[in-house]
Every structure is written in structure tokens, then in C-alpha cells.
Design an enzyme around this catalytic site. Structure first.
Site, mmCIF file in Angstrom:
data_model
loop_
_atom_site.group_PDB
_atom_site.id
_atom_site.type_symbol
_atom_site.label_atom_id
_atom_site.label_comp_id
_atom_site.label_asym_id
_atom_site.label_seq_id
_atom_site.Cartn_x
_atom_site.Cartn_y
_atom_site.Cartn_z
ATOM 1 C CD GLN A 213 10.256 22.695 -0.592
ATOM 2 O OE1 GLN A 213 10.300 22.563 0.629
ATOM 3 N NE2 GLN A 213 10.011 21.678 -1.408
ATOM 4 C CG ASN B 82 3.052 22.726 1.182
ATOM 5 O OD1 ASN B 82 1.860 22.993 1.342
ATOM 6 N ND2 ASN B 82 3.509 22.145 0.087
ATOM 7 C CD GLU C 80 6.204 19.080 -7.471
ATOM 8 O OE1 GLU C 80 6.456 19.377 -6.295
ATOM 9 O OE2 GLU C 80 5.052 19.055 -7.943
ATOM 10 C CG ASP D 188 1.287 19.439 -9.067
ATOM 11 O OD1 ASP D 188 2.139 20.013 -8.363
ATOM 12 O OD2 ASP D 188 0.354 18.751 -8.597
ATOM 13 C CB ALA D 189 2.865 16.075 -7.730
#
Length: 630
Positions: A394, A397, A299, A262-263
């Protein structure tokens, strides 16, 4: 090289349990056993800041806490199970499990079709066991990897999973560690791999006791979630070991095939040997040791190809990454939204570039960021990018969590599916999109601290400020918000939903069985656009198989000429055909090209043609090389 051993947590073996803890700044550490008997044991200091105790009479099911320097009792930061929640004692877990996947070696990354799902909302029960009943359907659809949103223990029973605070513990309300093993075992029995979303850029705010044990965080960097995890400061070796061990734990203990990271733009590390590179090396070594295919897919919003560039060329050598730019380019063409980060998109050529390069921004100026963004990807093959028209971010959020089907027409949905699935990249589907799920996917939590709940509500409102959404966002703390997000699989039986599901299945079959589409290569592809007709044309070839994909984003029916090598072309799929509940296709089953195809295309449609003959080189008649936009 011997495998990296586990230095953290409680490991039961041979009738005894070994407890290990990293607490480099502690002077004394006590183990408090609460069940099945009360006991306090002094832990012994070991090199590197580790502490250890070996106990008989602490079988699986035993509950325990740690106490450092006479302070408060705290759960194990490497707990394998938290049956009472994030503030309760940790539990010793039985590692034994009757695995039946001994012949499973994984799948080539090029064959990946990801299906992202959230265990809590995928079924009414919201458990690992309940998800098993749907695996045959996913396999029949053409999915190859089930990708689970994070399952590390979070507060309460409702959460996306990114508020996890025990990286090694499997969420108790989902079914705990035994439930996850059963799900993975059943996936492998059906030929499905399993990816797990893990979060190494932050921990959640409630139940996060990690800082009590060591320098896990640093104030040198700030993230949207507070202090960054300490991957490059003093004593960071122990921190890196903790998270690399966690990655290997999912692979060894649960037979997970790949991790979605993640991120990673929230992972700050200026060291000469960055954490992500070290993690990649550790997983590759584990893959060689186990003789299994194992993958890491980060990501990142940095558009930095070093993540996925080969180690031989100076990259980190990770296997693929999520490509948000593909989504943004496609979404704006379909919806016309230009708020927030969508302001950088809106041109058909940007989607064409996403087909060619994976990224849309490879060094160009970004209005949203007010600076140049990204770097070229000329040496990066297409299978290093994961693309999608929907995912948890997407959809979830958005203020009201609307899926794409709530924002665009049925024909648009089919156009979007074709763009993703027939791209040269790795497609990801978000749970329910294959049949047009109508339930929203909202943001939900179940914190116990009223102040934290209010902070979450306020933070969500601030996130929406860059968009023109009107109204009041659903309360993330309310159970109703969570319940509204559950899928209704029965929709698959209704006519339009059934047709969409069949359409997805056919797209995935064509991707898998058509030689020109099955080969994911830039070298065997040209991409062209016509801004006037709003048609994007992708030609791909492999030996004697050639395909042309025409994506029409026009709102009106149009006539167009597509460059195509001479030969007879067969229509493989037209999203406008009545079989897909379309208005009726205007393209016959067979068309002949003398260097160009003259076609009548319906608005918002996708057309796929194949020619069994013709020339293979990129310079075949009527098909000039595409400009290098990468």
C-alpha cells in the site's frame, strides 16, 4: 507419522554430501562439482522422478551445477546458497548452527503484533546482522513478531524479494543462511517470533531455470507474472512436494515461527485436496512433532473465508489472513482518494463492518470488480484477520512510494494508529511507521537484462494508469531509488517523531494490558456509527472491564452522545492530548454515564475510555445489539 524428509538439494552430513534433484523427464543427469575440485558424476535415477548422488570431497563451500541430457549447466533449483548470484554455481551449506532457543515454543496467535520489514532498507547496511541492533527497540515498542519480506535469492542486490528464483536459498547480499539464523536466534532470545514472507504463486523472471527441470509451470492458468505454478496438472505431485518441503525447510532449518503466503489468489488449484489445504496440514503436523506454535497467514484479495475457516467446518484451517478491506476503508476516510480499487470505499459504515467482520465486502456488489465480491464471515473470529494502515504494497505500489505521513496530518496518523491497534484484529506495523518515517518506500530492482529492465519500467507505468497520480515514476532500476527508501532511525530522537513513537508504545500497552481489549471476540463487542458526526464507536467488555473507543473522522470539532452503560468512565487515551503533541483534549480524565456519554471531540481524534463496572451482556443499558452486517 514420520517427518517429511528433504528430497531436494544438497545435504551435508557425516563427511559426505547427498545431492538430490527432481527431474522426471530427464534421461541422464550429471553433477558437475567445480570447487574444491573438478569432478563430473552421473546421478542415479530414483523412484518418482528423483535423481541422487552421494559424494565425498564436497564439503560446505563446495560449488556445483547440474546438467540434464547433455544440455547447459544449471544451478540447483533447491540450492541453499547462491553466493555468486542467480546465474552462478550453487553452494553446499553447513547446516550446523549454535542455536540458543531451545526453550522457545512460540506465542499464541491472539497475541500477535506484526512488524513488517525489508532487510535491505531497514538499516544502512541492509543485512540480517545489522537488523539485530534494533530488536530491543521493537520488543520495547510492543511488537511480538518480526515479519521479514521475502529473502529467497533474487537477481542483483536490490529487490523487494518477490522476484526470488531460488526458494531455498537465502539472499547472499543480506548475509546468506548463516545471517538469517543469527537474526532468528537473537529474536527468540528476546521473546520475539519471526514470520517470513514466502512466494508460492510465481518465480521471478531473471535466473528462473525451474522449467528446465520439470513441469513446474502450466499454461492452463495465467497470472500477472506469466504461466501459473502447476499445482493440479499432470506431474503436479512433485511440484507440490517441492513447495511444501520448502515451507518445512524454513521451519526446521531456520526456526521460523510462521509464513506469510504471498498473493494466494495467484495459486490456481482445482484438485479435491488443494495445495493450500495440504500445506496447512503439513505445517500442523510439523507443529505437533516439534511441540511449537507454527502459523500460516495468507494474503488474498478474494475475501474467501474458506482460507481461514476451521477444517471441521470445511475450510483450509489457515491461521489468519491479511485484510486489505480494513486498510482501504480507513485510507479513503483519511485521504479522500477514490481512484482504482479505492472507488469502492468512502463510507464510515464500511470501516465499522471491517471491525465486525474483517472483510468489508461479504457478497455485496463491487464497482471496481463490476460483480459481487466476498462471502460472509459470521463464524470467523477476529484474530483471523491481520489489519494495517500501511504495508509494503500500500506504500510501495504508489507512484512515489509515499508513506501515510506524507499524505495526511499528524492527527490523522494518530487516528489511524488507534483504529488499527485498538481493533479486535491482529495489527501489523510497516517498518518506520511507529515514529513517522519520512523516507518513501519505492519499488526497486537490479536486473542485468536491459530488456527486462525496460519491461519493468513499462509495467509500473501501466499499473499506475488506474490512479490520478501525476509526474514521472522513479526509475526502479536506479540505485538511488533503492537508497532513498532506506530508513532514518535517527528521526526517533526528534520531538514530533519521539511523541508518535511513545503514542504507538502506549497504544500497544493498552491493547495488551486492558482486559476488554486483550480479548479478541465478536461476542463481546458492539460497533455503531454516526454518519452526521463521522464518529465510529466500538464498545468491548470482558468481565468487569469495559471500554469505549471513539474514532472521530470529522474535520471539525463536534459534540456527540455515545451509548454507554451507567457508571464512571476513566480516560485511558486521547490522541488530542498535549502529551501526544495534540491541540489539547476536550474530554476530562473522568466522565459519568447515565446511559449516554456527552462528549466534545476534536477533529480527527481517537478517544479510549474504560469503566471498571457496569453490565457485561450486549444488551446493557444504552447499548443495543449491533446489526449483523457480516
Amino acid at each position: 507419522m514420520p517427518p517429511l524428509g528433504f528430497l531436494h538439494g544438497a545435504i551435508h552430513a557425516g563427511g559426505a554430501t547427498r545431492f538430490r534433484l527432481w527431474a522426471p523427464r530427464a534421461h541422464t543427469v550429471e553433477l558437475r562439482l567445480l570447487h574444491p575440485r573438478a569432478l563430473t558424476a552421473a546421478m542415479q535415477r530414483r523412484p518418482g522422478g528423483y535423481w541422487e548422488a552421494l559424494l565425498d570431497g564436497a564439503p560446505p563451500g563446495a560449488r556445483y551445477l547440474f546438467r540434464l541430457d547433455g544440455g547447459p549447466e544449471t544451478p540447483d533449483p533447491a540450492s541453499r546458497s547462491q553466493p555468486g548470484g542467480v546465474h552462478a554455481p550453487s553452494e553446499v551449506v553447513d547446516q550446523a548452527f549454535p542455536w540458543r532457543d531451545g526453550a522457545w515454543w512460540g506465542l499464541p496467535i491472539e497475541q500477535s503484533v506484526f512488524y513488517e520489514l525489508h532487510i535491505g532498507t531497514f538499516t544502512p547496511e541492509g543485512t540480517f546482522d545489522a537488523a539485530i541492533a534494533h530488536l530491543d527497540d521493537l520488543r520495547g515498542l510492543g511488537v511480538t513478531y518480526v515479519e521479514l519480506m521475502p529473502v529467497a535469492q533474487f537477481p542483483g542486490n536490490r529487490n523487494w524479494g518477490y522476484d526470488g528464483v531460488y526458494p531455498f536459498a537465502v539472499q547472499n547480499s543480506y548475509g546468506g543462511p548463516a545471517g538469517l539464523k543469527r537474526l532468528v536466534n537473537e529474536c527468540h532470545q528476546r521473546g520475539l517470533g519471526v514470520f517470513l514472507d514466502v512466494v508460492y504463486n510465481h518465480l521471478g523472471p531473471e535466473g528462473n531455470y525451474l522449467a528446465r527441470f520439470g513441469p513446474y509451470f502450466t499454461a492452463d492458468y495465467r497470472t500477472p507474472w506469466g504461466d501459473a505454478i502447476n499445482f493440479d496438472g499432470p506431474d503436479s505431485d512433485g511440484v507440490r512436494r517441492f513447495f511444501i518441503e520448502n515451507a518445512l525447510y524454513w521451519i526446521r532449518e531456520f526456526h521460523i515461527d510462521g509464513l506469510r503466503l504471498d498473493a494466494v489468489h495467484g495459486i490456481f488449484d482445482r484438485s479435491a485436496y488443494p495445495f493450500l489445504e495440504e500445506l496447512g496440514d503439513a505445517v500442523r503436523e510439523e507443529a505437533a512433532r516439534l511441540n511449537r506454535r507454527l502459523y500460516l497467514v495468507p494474503e488474498s484479495d478474494l475475501n474467501d473465508p474458506r482460507l481461514i475457516r476451521s477444517k471441521d467446518l470445511g475450510g483450509f484451517g489457515l491461521d489468519a489472513q491479511w485484510a486489505d478491506g480494513f486498510h482501504h476503508a480507513l485510507r479513503v476516510l483519511l485521504t479522500g482518494e477514490r481512484d482504482g480499487y479505492y472507488q469502492d470505499f468512502g463510507e464510515l459504515g464500511q470501516l465499522a463492518k471491517a471491525f465486525e467482520a474483517g472483510y468489508v465486502f461479504t457478497g455485496e456488489y463491487s464497482r471496481f470488480r463490476r460483480r459481487r465480491h466476498g462471502a460472509p464471515t459470521r463464524d470467523i473470529p477476529p484474530h483471523r484477520f491481520v489489519v494495517f494502515s500501511q504495508n509494503h504494497d500500500q506504500v510501495g505500489n504508489r507512484m512515489f512510494g509515499e508513506r501515510l505521513g506524507r499524505l495526511v496530518s499528524f492527527e490523522d496518523l494518530k487516528l489511524a494508529a488507534a483504529a488499527v491497534i485498538l481493533s479486535p484484529h491482529l495489527p501489523l506495523l510497516f517498518m518506520g511507521e511507529e515514529y513517522g518515517e519520512t523516507a518513501p518506500f519505492l519499488y526497486f530492482v537490479s536486473h542485468s537484462d536491459p530488456g527486462l529492465v525496460e519491461a519493468v519500467r513499462r509495467g509500473r507505468k501501466e499499473e499506475f494508469a488506474a490512479f490520478a497520480w501525476q509526474g514521472e515514476a522513479p526509475d526502479p532500476q536506479a540505485e538511488e531509488t533503492f537508497l532513498r527508501s532506506k530508513l532514518d532511525h535517527a528521526l526517533r530522537g526528534e520531538e514530533e517523531h519521539r511523541a508518535l513513537h511513545a503514542y504507538y508504545r502506549e497504544l500497544l500497552r493498552l491493547r495488551r494490558e486492558t482486559p476488554a481489549l486483550a480479548r479478541l471476540s465478536k461476542d463481546n463487542m458492539t460497533v455503531a456509527t454516526d454518519e452526521k458526526t463521522q464518529v465510529l464507536c466500538v464498545r468491548r467488555w470482558r468481565q468487569q472491564s469495559q471500554t469505549i473507543l471513539a474514532l472521530c473522522f470529522s474535520k471539525d470539532a463536534i459534540r456527540c452522545s455515545l451509548p454507554a452503560p451507567a457508571g464512571d468512565w476513566t480516560k485511558l487515551l486521547d490522541s488530542s492530548d498535549a502529551v501526544w503533541r495534540g491541540p489539547g483534549g476536550g474530554v476530562p480524565a473522568y466522565v459519568r454515564s447515565h446511559g449516554e456519554l456527552e462528549l466534545a471531540l476534536n477533529p480527527r481524534s481517537a478517544l479510549l475510555l474504560e469503566c471498571g463496572g457496569g453490565e457485561e451482556p450486549a444488551t446493557a443499558a444504552g447499548s443495543p445489539p449491533a446489526p449483523d452486517r457480516t
